[in-house]
Design a protein around this motif. Sequence first.
Motif, PDB file in Angstrom:
ATOM      1  N   GLY A  87       0.798  -1.225   0.000  1.00 52.36           N
ATOM      2  CA  GLY A  87       0.000   0.000   0.000  1.00 52.36           C
ATOM      3  C   GLY A  87       0.825   1.266   0.000  1.00 52.36           C
ATOM      4  O   GLY A  87       0.511   2.219   0.712  1.00 52.36           O
ATOM      5  N   ARG A  88       1.856   1.314  -0.857  1.00 54.70           N
ATOM      6  CA  ARG A  88       2.773   2.466  -0.831  1.00 54.70           C
ATOM      7  C   ARG A  88       2.738   3.302  -2.114  1.00 54.70           C
ATOM      8  O   ARG A  88       3.570   4.177  -2.296  1.00 54.70           O
ATOM      9  CB  ARG A  88       4.207   1.985  -0.578  1.00 54.70           C
ATOM     10  CG  ARG A  88       4.418   1.484   0.842  1.00 54.70           C
ATOM     11  CD  ARG A  88       5.882   1.246   1.121  1.00 54.70           C
ATOM     12  NE  ARG A  88       6.363  -0.027   0.609  1.00 54.70           N
ATOM     13  CZ  ARG A  88       7.606  -0.235   0.176  1.00 54.70           C
ATOM     14  NH1 ARG A  88       8.465   0.756   0.109  1.00 54.70           N
ATOM     15  NH2 ARG A  88       7.971  -1.439  -0.227  1.00 54.70           N
ATOM     16  N   LEU A  89       1.774   3.066  -2.985  1.00 57.89           N
ATOM     17  CA  LEU A  89       1.744   3.767  -4.266  1.00 57.89           C
ATOM     18  C   LEU A  89       0.875   5.009  -4.210  1.00 57.89           C
ATOM     19  O   LEU A  89      -0.235   4.990  -3.680  1.00 57.89           O
ATOM     20  CB  LEU A  89       1.218   2.844  -5.364  1.00 57.89           C
ATOM     21  CG  LEU A  89       1.011   3.483  -6.744  1.00 57.89           C
ATOM     22  CD1 LEU A  89       2.341   3.896  -7.366  1.00 57.89           C
ATOM     23  CD2 LEU A  89       0.237   2.548  -7.667  1.00 57.89           C
ATOM     24  N   ILE A  90       1.368   6.101  -4.779  1.00 62.21           N
ATOM     25  CA  ILE A  90       0.562   7.243  -5.188  1.00 62.21           C
ATOM     26  C   ILE A  90       0.598   7.237  -6.708  1.00 62.21           C
ATOM     27  O   ILE A  90       1.675   7.279  -7.312  1.00 62.21           O
ATOM     28  CB  ILE A  90       1.119   8.575  -4.663  1.00 62.21           C
ATOM     29  CG1 ILE A  90       1.193   8.577  -3.134  1.00 62.21           C
ATOM     30  CG2 ILE A  90       0.275   9.745  -5.161  1.00 62.21           C
ATOM     31  CD1 ILE A  90       1.985   9.751  -2.568  1.00 62.21           C
ATOM     32  N   LEU A  91      -0.557   7.151  -7.345  1.00 66.34           N
ATOM     33  CA  LEU A  91      -0.609   7.082  -8.803  1.00 66.34           C
ATOM     34  C   LEU A  91      -0.694   8.493  -9.368  1.00 66.34           C
ATOM     35  O   LEU A  91      -1.740   9.140  -9.318  1.00 66.34           O
ATOM     36  CB  LEU A  91      -1.809   6.246  -9.253  1.00 66.34           C
ATOM     37  CG  LEU A  91      -1.988   6.111 -10.775  1.00 66.34           C
ATOM     38  CD1 LEU A  91      -0.748   5.520 -11.432  1.00 66.34           C
ATOM     39  CD2 LEU A  91      -3.210   5.266 -11.096  1.00 66.34           C
ATOM     40  N   GLY A  92       0.411   8.972  -9.892  1.00 67.57           N
ATOM     41  CA  GLY A  92       0.436  10.281 -10.529  1.00 67.57           C
ATOM     42  C   GLY A  92       0.162  10.154 -12.016  1.00 67.57           C
ATOM     43  O   GLY A  92       0.765   9.330 -12.698  1.00 67.57           O
ATOM     44  N   LEU A  93      -0.762  10.965 -12.516  1.00 70.26           N
ATOM     45  CA  LEU A  93      -1.146  10.922 -13.926  1.00 70.26           C
ATOM     46  C   LEU A  93      -1.120  12.323 -14.521  1.00 70.26           C
ATOM     47  O   LEU A  93      -1.360  13.312 -13.835  1.00 70.26           O
ATOM     48  CB  LEU A  93      -2.554  10.351 -14.091  1.00 70.26           C
ATOM     49  CG  LEU A  93      -2.815   8.914 -13.644  1.00 70.26           C
ATOM     50  CD1 LEU A  93      -4.294   8.577 -13.807  1.00 70.26           C
ATOM     51  CD2 LEU A  93      -1.956   7.933 -14.410  1.00 70.26           C
ATOM     52  N   GLY A  94      -0.844  12.381 -15.819  1.00 71.95           N
ATOM     53  CA  GLY A  94      -0.900  13.641 -16.543  1.00 71.95           C
ATOM     54  C   GLY A  94      -1.279  13.406 -17.988  1.00 71.95           C
ATOM     55  O   GLY A  94      -1.268  12.262 -18.477  1.00 71.95           O
ATOM     56  N   GLY A  95      -1.605  14.465 -18.686  1.00 76.13           N
ATOM     57  CA  GLY A  95      -2.031  14.347 -20.074  1.00 76.13           C
ATOM     58  C   GLY A  95      -0.902  14.083 -21.042  1.00 76.13           C
ATOM     59  O   GLY A  95      -1.143  13.668 -22.182  1.00 76.13           O
ATOM     60  N   GLY A  96       0.354  14.283 -20.616  1.00 71.92           N
ATOM     61  CA  GLY A  96       1.503  14.090 -21.504  1.00 71.92           C
ATOM     62  C   GLY A  96       1.972  15.418 -22.064  1.00 71.92           C
ATOM     63  O   GLY A  96       1.261  16.035 -22.866  1.00 71.92           O
ATOM     64  N   SER A  97       3.152  15.854 -21.638  1.00 75.00           N
ATOM     65  CA  SER A  97       3.594  17.203 -21.997  1.00 75.00           C
ATOM     66  C   SER A  97       4.418  17.259 -23.278  1.00 75.00           C
ATOM     67  O   SER A  97       4.456  18.300 -23.942  1.00 75.00           O
ATOM     68  CB  SER A  97       4.416  17.793 -20.847  1.00 75.00           C
ATOM     69  OG  SER A  97       5.588  17.022 -20.620  1.00 75.00           O
ATOM     70  N   SER A  98       5.076  16.160 -23.639  1.00 72.09           N
ATOM     71  CA  SER A  98       6.055  16.228 -24.721  1.00 72.09           C
ATOM     72  C   SER A  98       5.520  15.620 -26.016  1.00 72.09           C
ATOM     73  O   SER A  98       5.528  14.400 -26.200  1.00 72.09           O
ATOM     74  CB  SER A  98       7.351  15.511 -24.315  1.00 72.09           C
ATOM     75  OG  SER A  98       8.284  15.548 -25.372  1.00 72.09           O
ATOM     76  N   ASP A  99       5.068  16.462 -26.920  1.00 72.26           N
ATOM     77  CA  ASP A  99       4.603  15.970 -28.216  1.00 72.26           C
ATOM     78  C   ASP A  99       5.744  15.342 -29.008  1.00 72.26           C
ATOM     79  O   ASP A  99       5.526  14.397 -29.780  1.00 72.26           O
ATOM     80  CB  ASP A  99       3.983  17.116 -29.018  1.00 72.26           C
ATOM     81  CG  ASP A  99       2.682  17.619 -28.410  1.00 72.26           C
ATOM     82  OD1 ASP A  99       2.181  16.975 -27.456  1.00 72.26           O
ATOM     83  OD2 ASP A  99       2.174  18.652 -28.882  1.00 72.26           O
ATOM     84  N   GLU A 100       6.960  15.847 -28.832  1.00 74.16           N
ATOM     85  CA  GLU A 100       8.112  15.289 -29.546  1.00 74.16           C
ATOM     86  C   GLU A 100       8.341  13.829 -29.168  1.00 74.16           C
ATOM     87  O   GLU A 100       8.691  13.002 -30.016  1.00 74.16           O
ATOM     88  CB  GLU A 100       9.363  16.113 -29.238  1.00 74.16           C
ATOM     89  CG  GLU A 100       9.355  17.514 -29.818  1.00 74.16           C
ATOM     90  CD  GLU A 100       8.487  18.477 -29.017  1.00 74.16           C
ATOM     91  OE1 GLU A 100       8.100  18.109 -27.884  1.00 74.16           O
ATOM     92  OE2 GLU A 100       8.195  19.568 -29.529  1.00 74.16           O
TER      93      GLU A 100
END
Length: 262
Positions: free
Chosen positions: A83-96
């Motif tokens: 029980g040690r996970l923090i799930l970090g999510l994002g839309g994705g910054s790097s189109d390259e």
Amino acid sequence: MPASTAVDPVAAARAAEALGYDFVSTSDHPSGTDPSHESWTMLAWMAAHTERIGVMPRVLGVPYRRPAMVAKMAETLDRLSGGRLILGLGGGSSDEEFRAFGIDVPSPRDKVDGLAEAIEIIRGLWTGPATTYTGRIHHVAAAPMEPKPDRRIPIWLGTFGPRALDVTGRLADGWMPSLGYASLEALPAMRDRVLAAAERAGRSPEDITCALNVEVRAGDDTADRLRALVAMGFTVLNLKVPGPGRDEQVERLALEVLPQLR
């Protein structure tokens, strides 16, 4: 924590654990010319060789991985790590990076909509007997997933634009922007927008952890600088320590600076 192969991730995680840090995190940029580790594999490796410290991707770019697989990956890592996970999510910054890996580049709207849909799918798989979801970007069809998480795995988002901040307040457990991507002056209004979106969704603003990813080095004014960020409402600080002398800086921050803030 940098994903560079020049850093021993297990040694770094063990040192952070011994110094009393709450969690370690790593960015998610699989493409590039600088040697690096794949973030999820590295986090699993660190969790397997530590006992207490939390682990967090800062943050997983949703377009790289199907949300249903992320749900399965996250449940497994959280279970095996105790029980040690923090799930970090994002839309994705790097189109390259998307182009380099042969991934269709989402529009800014698609990134935000895809992030929201991913959270809905992940939470559905974590809680329901079988999940069907038909979104504009992502879908699953009567998908079962077992086992379910033993706890509510926190989902924190690294978001900046108005629509993405609204998604954070509506769906996420935490918000972790990076100072530099957003200016110090802009952060209070962004935080207010997240909390207002939570209230509109019938949630308590207190349910949203406001964290900040900030680059820092130990110095005479460091505690005051970090204390000012806490006063702005950021109750979690994710400290990025640039090299050289990273190990010494991490130790100084733990022993000299953080006791003034806790």
